[in-house]
Design a protein around this motif. Structure first.
Motif, mmCIF file in Angstrom:
data_model
loop_
_atom_site.group_PDB
_atom_site.id
_atom_site.type_symbol
_atom_site.label_atom_id
_atom_site.label_comp_id
_atom_site.label_asym_id
_atom_site.label_seq_id
_atom_site.Cartn_x
_atom_site.Cartn_y
_atom_site.Cartn_z
ATOM 1 N N GLU A 117 -13.665 3.746 -2.540
ATOM 2 C CA GLU A 117 -12.502 4.385 -3.657
ATOM 3 C C GLU A 117 -13.061 3.125 -4.843
ATOM 4 O OE1 GLU A 117 -9.799 5.855 -2.963
ATOM 5 O OE2 GLU A 117 -10.899 7.121 -0.783
ATOM 6 N N LEU A 118 -13.387 2.607 -5.066
ATOM 7 C CA LEU A 118 -13.321 1.519 -5.775
ATOM 8 C C LEU A 118 -14.219 2.781 -7.196
ATOM 9 C CD1 LEU A 118 -12.706 -0.693 -7.512
ATOM 10 C CD2 LEU A 118 -15.524 -1.751 -6.825
ATOM 11 N N ASN A 169 0.587 -0.563 0.067
ATOM 12 C CA ASN A 169 -0.054 0.132 0.034
ATOM 13 C C ASN A 169 1.267 1.743 0.214
ATOM 14 O OD1 ASN A 169 -2.591 -1.473 -0.039
ATOM 15 N ND2 ASN A 169 -2.616 -1.492 2.218
ATOM 16 N N ARG A 220 -5.350 -2.229 -8.319
ATOM 17 C CA ARG A 220 -5.907 -0.950 -7.539
ATOM 18 C C ARG A 220 -6.889 -1.528 -7.628
ATOM 19 N NH1 ARG A 220 -4.681 3.457 -5.431
ATOM 20 N NH2 ARG A 220 -2.767 4.010 -5.430
ATOM 21 N N THR A 237 -10.668 -5.001 -0.264
ATOM 22 C CA THR A 237 -11.323 -4.606 1.186
ATOM 23 C C THR A 237 -12.524 -3.942 0.937
ATOM 24 O OG1 THR A 237 -10.115 -2.816 0.552
ATOM 25 C CG2 THR A 237 -8.636 -3.619 1.068
ATOM 26 N N GLN A 271 -3.553 -0.042 5.015
ATOM 27 C CA GLN A 271 -4.618 0.457 3.535
ATOM 28 C C GLN A 271 -4.667 1.868 3.405
ATOM 29 O OE1 GLN A 271 -8.079 -1.235 5.166
ATOM 30 N NE2 GLN A 271 -9.480 -0.082 3.433
ATOM 31 N N TYR A 294 -7.213 -4.675 -5.499
ATOM 32 C CA TYR A 294 -7.309 -4.699 -3.933
ATOM 33 C C TYR A 294 -8.774 -3.771 -3.363
ATOM 34 C CZ TYR A 294 -5.533 -2.353 0.522
ATOM 35 O OH TYR A 294 -5.561 -1.278 1.364
ATOM 36 N N TYR A 295 -9.282 -3.076 -4.118
ATOM 37 C CA TYR A 295 -10.539 -2.336 -3.474
ATOM 38 C C TYR A 295 -11.365 -3.210 -3.359
ATOM 39 C CZ TYR A 295 -8.610 1.958 -4.292
ATOM 40 O OH TYR A 295 -7.882 3.605 -3.776
ATOM 41 N N ASN A 315 -14.324 -1.811 -0.596
ATOM 42 C CA ASN A 315 -13.980 -0.029 -0.117
ATOM 43 C C ASN A 315 -14.640 0.369 -1.229
ATOM 44 O OD1 ASN A 315 -13.792 2.324 0.161
ATOM 45 N ND2 ASN A 315 -11.520 1.994 0.656
ATOM 46 N N ARG A 316 -15.394 0.205 -1.665
ATOM 47 C CA ARG A 316 -16.378 1.227 -2.660
ATOM 48 C C ARG A 316 -16.371 2.519 -2.836
ATOM 49 N NH1 ARG A 316 -19.854 -2.845 0.196
ATOM 50 N NH2 ARG A 316 -20.615 -4.471 -0.970
#
Length: 521
Positions: free
Chosen positions: A382-383, A345, A370, A377, A520, A373-374, A379-380
């Motif tokens: 940032e996705l 990260n 990336r 995790t 993260q 990775y999202y 992480n909607r």
């Protein structure tokens, strides 16, 4: 009383063979001198016999004499054992130590079973002459081998032959970090992966994900108990720690003069000294050295420390060029290969800013990482931001298109398409997908139990969820309390989906809980 002596024969008479002379015992007994501490005293023997028969003397055979003089010399068997003493390589010692790390122990495997399996594995490698050439850092642990053997025992007809020890470490066909590092073609990210030699067969992709988890588990960690103990000592006044104020920034960047190729990473507590900072031309030589070391030794602790030191030297000198991008990309790939997401990260966040400066690098490759990775995790936010930043040309890149297809398959709940993409991952994206493929298998298994009644062949589960073999599929079911769901019917193992009910729902909910990773983005 005077002793009685026998009468001597008359003169001129020949002595009879039956005639013997008797002598009294000597006044003392000769004791041999002790030659060494290891020599034990035996019952003392007289220097000459008390009685003897006249006639030709019989000398002691040379062999007997030699044996008598070499009582304390080691036996030939002991000499052969001393000559055949094995000097274990460091990689074997690390393998044994890693097997007994508390985090790697399995409650279902006893210590005696592990010791027997370790002895069998090392002995087999030694007899095959590959003990010094085998990559022990990638060998499956003994507890993993024992679990696979137990699962294989449940499948006597469908199990595959055991992979020889010499071939287990070389069985992984997943792309390594140095494969991308040594590639000189600019469009290497869109090239066909080297392990894709077949027509999408399951056997073409063999991975050992446990070793990568072990590599990340071996990273040094600070115990919370140690931190609490230090706070208590500071409170009691046992010792006091002083923290210096952060040094003010200088007027310009540091110009390094250090000529050392290798240097440990130390966190800065004062203004950097030029004599301790390596200039860019020395760092280029260091990078070439580290690439060779990594490909040869695979010592992640050493490599990670050296790369962090390189990144620090580049930062204090404010060097932002194509070489800086290369350093961060290589370090990120190595961290991915070893499952160190925290270090990955840090590199990924720096690369994002470097790419915005227009510097050359593998931007599409790392944008695909990336996205994956999202997804890992969950992480909607940032996705969605990452997807919005993609251009139309970038969406056609093979790696980015693959990552977008993975997201689409998961959003639609199409696990069949997802596992097809999992088997055909470009670059090193498979290492990221390995981190969340387990939870997706649980979700797919729940859907299979709802859609297929009353049972399905175990081979169907193996092919749909892209396990390497029926043994691995059965082990996955057994690990999630599915012991009663496997049945042997005339040589065919079936999975009783009708009896599963909501057995896997709890494990599925736990697997999809929030992912908290140090560093993260």
């Amino acid at each position: 009383m005077m002793p009685t002596w026998p009468t001597a024969p008359p003169s001129g008479a020949q002595p009879s063979t039956a005639y013997t002379a008797s002598y009294s015992a000597p006044a003392y007994t000769t004791v041999p001198v002790r030659q060494s501490f290891g020599q034990s005293y035996s019952t003392p023997q007289p220097s000459h016999p008390a009685a003897h028969t006249y006639g030709p003397s019989h000398s002691t055979p040379p062999s007997a004499a030699n044996n008598a003089t070499n009582v304390n010399s080691p036996s030939p068997a002991a000499q052969d054992q001393a000559k055949t003493k094995i000097d274990w390589p460091d990689s074997v010692r690390r393998y044994v130590q890693r097997a007994f790390i508390p985090a790697n122990l399995d409650s279902s495997v006893t210590r005696s079973e592990m010791e027997v399996k370790l002895k069998e594995t090392i002995t087999q490698a030694n007899e095959q002459g590959v003990m010094y050439t085998l990559d022990w850092d990638k060998m499956p642990l003994p507890q993993q081998m024992i679990r696979e053997e137990r699962a294989r025992a449940l499948l006597p007809l469908n199990s595959k032959p055991q992979i020889p020890v010499a071939a287990q470490a070389a069985a992984t066909k997943k792309r390594k970090s140095w494969d991308l590092t040594d590639s000189a073609t600019p469009d290497s990210s869109s090239a066909t992966p080297p392990w894709r030699t077949g027509a999408g067969r399951l056997e073409d992709r063999v991975t050992f994900t446990t070793d990568r988890r072990l590599a990340s588990a071996e990273l040094p960690k600070t115990s919370k108990f140690n931190r609490a103990d230090k706070r208590q000592k500071r409170h009691e006044g046992e010792y006091t720690t002083f923290r210096e104020d952060t040094p003010p920034p200088g007027e310009g960047p540091v110009v390094g003069t250090c000529q050392d190729l290798e240097k440990r990473y130390l966190r800065l507590t004062a203004a950097p000294k030029p004599s301790q900072v390596r200039p860019p031309h020395i760092l280029r030589q260091t990078l070439e050295l580290l690439k060779k070391r990594w490909k040869k030794d695979q010592n992640y602790s050493y490599i990670c420390d050296q790369f962090k030191s390189m990144r620090q030297d580049l930062t204090v000198q404010r060097v932002r060029d194509d070489f800086t991008v290369e350093v961060y990309e290589i370090h990120a790939r190595i961290a991915l290969e070893k499952g160190d997401l925290g270090e990955y990260n840090q590199c990924q966040s720096q690369l994002k800013g470097l790419y915005r400066l227009g510097l050359e690098g593998k931007a599409n490759e790392f944008k695909a990482y990336r996205i994956l990775y999202y997804i890992h995790t969950a992480n909607r936010t940032e996705l969605n931001n990452a997807l919005a930043d993609l251009t139309a040309a970038e969406k056609k890149d093979k790696a980015i298109k693959h990552a977008l297809d993975v997201r689409s398959a998961l959003a639609l709940g199409n696990y069949h398409r997802f596992f097809q993409l999992y088997n055909d991952t470009p670059n090193m994206g498979a290492y990221l997908m390995d981190m969340f493929v387990g939870r997706e298998r649980l979700a797919a298994l729940c859907n299979i139990c709802k859609a297929y009644k009353p049972d399905v062949p175990l081979r169907f589960v193996t092919e749909e969820l892209y396990f390497e073999s029926d043994v691995e599929a059965a082990q996955f079911i057994l690990d999630h309390d599915g012991q009663e769901l496997l049945e042997d019917r005339n040589g065919t193992i079936v999975f009783l989906t009708g009896k599963a009910g909501s057995r896997f729902e709890g494990a599925r909910a736990k697997a999809f809980s929030r992912v908290d990773i140090k560093g993260q983005i």
